[in-house]
Design a protein around this motif. Structure first.
Motif, PDB file in Angstrom:
ATOM      1  N   GLN A  34       0.849  -1.190   0.000  1.00  0.00           N
ATOM      2  CA  GLN A  34       0.000   0.000   0.000  1.00  0.00           C
ATOM      3  C   GLN A  34       0.884   1.240   0.000  1.00  0.00           C
ATOM      4  O   GLN A  34       1.788   1.374   0.825  1.00  0.00           O
ATOM      5  CB  GLN A  34      -0.912   0.001   1.229  1.00  0.00           C
ATOM      6  CG  GLN A  34      -1.991   1.043   1.148  1.00  0.00           C
ATOM      7  CD  GLN A  34      -3.104   0.781   2.158  1.00  0.00           C
ATOM      8  OE1 GLN A  34      -3.147  -0.265   2.784  1.00  0.00           O
ATOM      9  NE2 GLN A  34      -3.993   1.731   2.293  1.00  0.00           N
ATOM     10  N   ARG A  35       0.625   2.123  -0.951  1.00  0.00           N
ATOM     11  CA  ARG A  35       1.371   3.377  -1.034  1.00  0.00           C
ATOM     12  C   ARG A  35       0.932   4.313   0.080  1.00  0.00           C
ATOM     13  O   ARG A  35      -0.112   4.108   0.706  1.00  0.00           O
ATOM     14  CB  ARG A  35       1.129   4.045  -2.388  1.00  0.00           C
ATOM     15  CG  ARG A  35       1.740   3.305  -3.525  1.00  0.00           C
ATOM     16  CD  ARG A  35       1.592   4.100  -4.798  1.00  0.00           C
ATOM     17  NE  ARG A  35       2.266   3.418  -5.894  1.00  0.00           N
ATOM     18  CZ  ARG A  35       2.024   3.639  -7.166  1.00  0.00           C
ATOM     19  NH1 ARG A  35       1.120   4.538  -7.519  1.00  0.00           N
ATOM     20  NH2 ARG A  35       2.676   2.985  -8.092  1.00  0.00           N
ATOM     21  N   GLU A  36       1.694   5.357   0.276  1.00  0.00           N
ATOM     22  CA  GLU A  36       1.364   6.340   1.319  1.00  0.00           C
ATOM     23  C   GLU A  36       0.018   7.005   1.071  1.00  0.00           C
ATOM     24  O   GLU A  36      -0.677   7.384   2.014  1.00  0.00           O
ATOM     25  CB  GLU A  36       2.467   7.402   1.418  1.00  0.00           C
ATOM     26  CG  GLU A  36       3.739   6.871   2.025  1.00  0.00           C
ATOM     27  CD  GLU A  36       4.801   7.948   2.165  1.00  0.00           C
ATOM     28  OE1 GLU A  36       4.458   9.158   2.087  1.00  0.00           O
ATOM     29  OE2 GLU A  36       5.975   7.589   2.351  1.00  0.00           O
ATOM     30  N   ASP A  37      -0.359   7.130  -0.214  1.00  0.00           N
ATOM     31  CA  ASP A  37      -1.645   7.757  -0.530  1.00  0.00           C
ATOM     32  C   ASP A  37      -2.821   6.789  -0.381  1.00  0.00           C
ATOM     33  O   ASP A  37      -3.964   7.137  -0.669  1.00  0.00           O
ATOM     34  CB  ASP A  37      -1.625   8.363  -1.938  1.00  0.00           C
ATOM     35  CG  ASP A  37      -1.453   7.317  -3.044  1.00  0.00           C
ATOM     36  OD1 ASP A  37      -1.427   6.107  -2.738  1.00  0.00           O
ATOM     37  OD2 ASP A  37      -1.358   7.723  -4.212  1.00  0.00           O
ATOM     38  N   GLY A  38      -2.530   5.544   0.066  1.00  0.00           N
ATOM     39  CA  GLY A  38      -3.577   4.562   0.309  1.00  0.00           C
ATOM     40  C   GLY A  38      -3.851   3.626  -0.854  1.00  0.00           C
ATOM     41  O   GLY A  38      -4.594   2.658  -0.708  1.00  0.00           O
ATOM     42  N   GLU A  39      -3.260   3.899  -2.016  1.00  0.00           N
ATOM     43  CA  GLU A  39      -3.490   3.046  -3.178  1.00  0.00           C
ATOM     44  C   GLU A  39      -2.791   1.704  -3.001  1.00  0.00           C
ATOM     45  O   GLU A  39      -1.637   1.625  -2.599  1.00  0.00           O
ATOM     46  CB  GLU A  39      -2.962   3.733  -4.443  1.00  0.00           C
ATOM     47  CG  GLU A  39      -3.142   2.888  -5.683  1.00  0.00           C
ATOM     48  CD  GLU A  39      -2.509   3.521  -6.919  1.00  0.00           C
ATOM     49  OE1 GLU A  39      -2.677   2.939  -8.003  1.00  0.00           O
ATOM     50  OE2 GLU A  39      -1.848   4.571  -6.803  1.00  0.00           O
ATOM     51  N   ARG A  40      -3.496   0.609  -3.288  1.00  0.00           N
ATOM     52  CA  ARG A  40      -2.928  -0.742  -3.222  1.00  0.00           C
ATOM     53  C   ARG A  40      -2.306  -1.067  -4.574  1.00  0.00           C
ATOM     54  O   ARG A  40      -2.933  -0.917  -5.614  1.00  0.00           O
ATOM     55  CB  ARG A  40      -4.015  -1.743  -2.862  1.00  0.00           C
ATOM     56  CG  ARG A  40      -3.623  -3.176  -2.966  1.00  0.00           C
ATOM     57  CD  ARG A  40      -2.916  -3.861  -1.837  1.00  0.00           C
ATOM     58  NE  ARG A  40      -3.445  -3.738  -0.526  1.00  0.00           N
ATOM     59  CZ  ARG A  40      -2.641  -3.799   0.553  1.00  0.00           C
ATOM     60  NH1 ARG A  40      -1.348  -3.934   0.420  1.00  0.00           N
ATOM     61  NH2 ARG A  40      -3.148  -3.721   1.748  1.00  0.00           N
TER      62      ARG A  40
END
Length: 109
Positions: free
Chosen positions: A79-85
């Protein structure tokens, strides 16, 4: 019964990247597709990961060599910091064989 996820590629080596304990091969498998009235090659590139003895064997593989590679498929995600998986699929080689050496094979082969 064991569950499995396998792959099989017969294709030509485009790029070889050897690191300390792992090697990566970019292998193109060609498919034909019809464009208008003509058939054209449609290469599909696959990045294959090698470990162990296969890493040692990668040093004897040359660009343009025709390989037969089989192995297992492993999917991972983070999971990226922006919440995208983000999902990623790894092709882990278990067996590989050189079917045909290219004339561009590495010196000493």
């Amino acid at each position: 019964m064991q569950n499995i996820a396998e792959f099989r590629i017969i294709g030509r080596v485009g790029k070889i990247e050897i690191k300390d304990k792992v090697a990566f091969l970019d292998i193109a498998a060609n498919y034909s597709r019809k464009v208008g009235e003509e058939w054209e090659d449609d290469p599909h590139w696959n990045r294959v990961t090698l470990f162990g003895k296969n890493t040692e064997r990668a040093d004897r593989i040359g660009k343009g060599d025709l390989l037969h590679v089989t192995g297992r498929v492993r999917q991972s995600s983070y999971q990226r910091e922006d919440g995208e998986r983000v999902f990623h699929v790894d092709l882990i080689a278990e067996r590989l064989a050189t079917l045909l050496r290219s004339e561009h094979a590495r010196a000493g082969d």
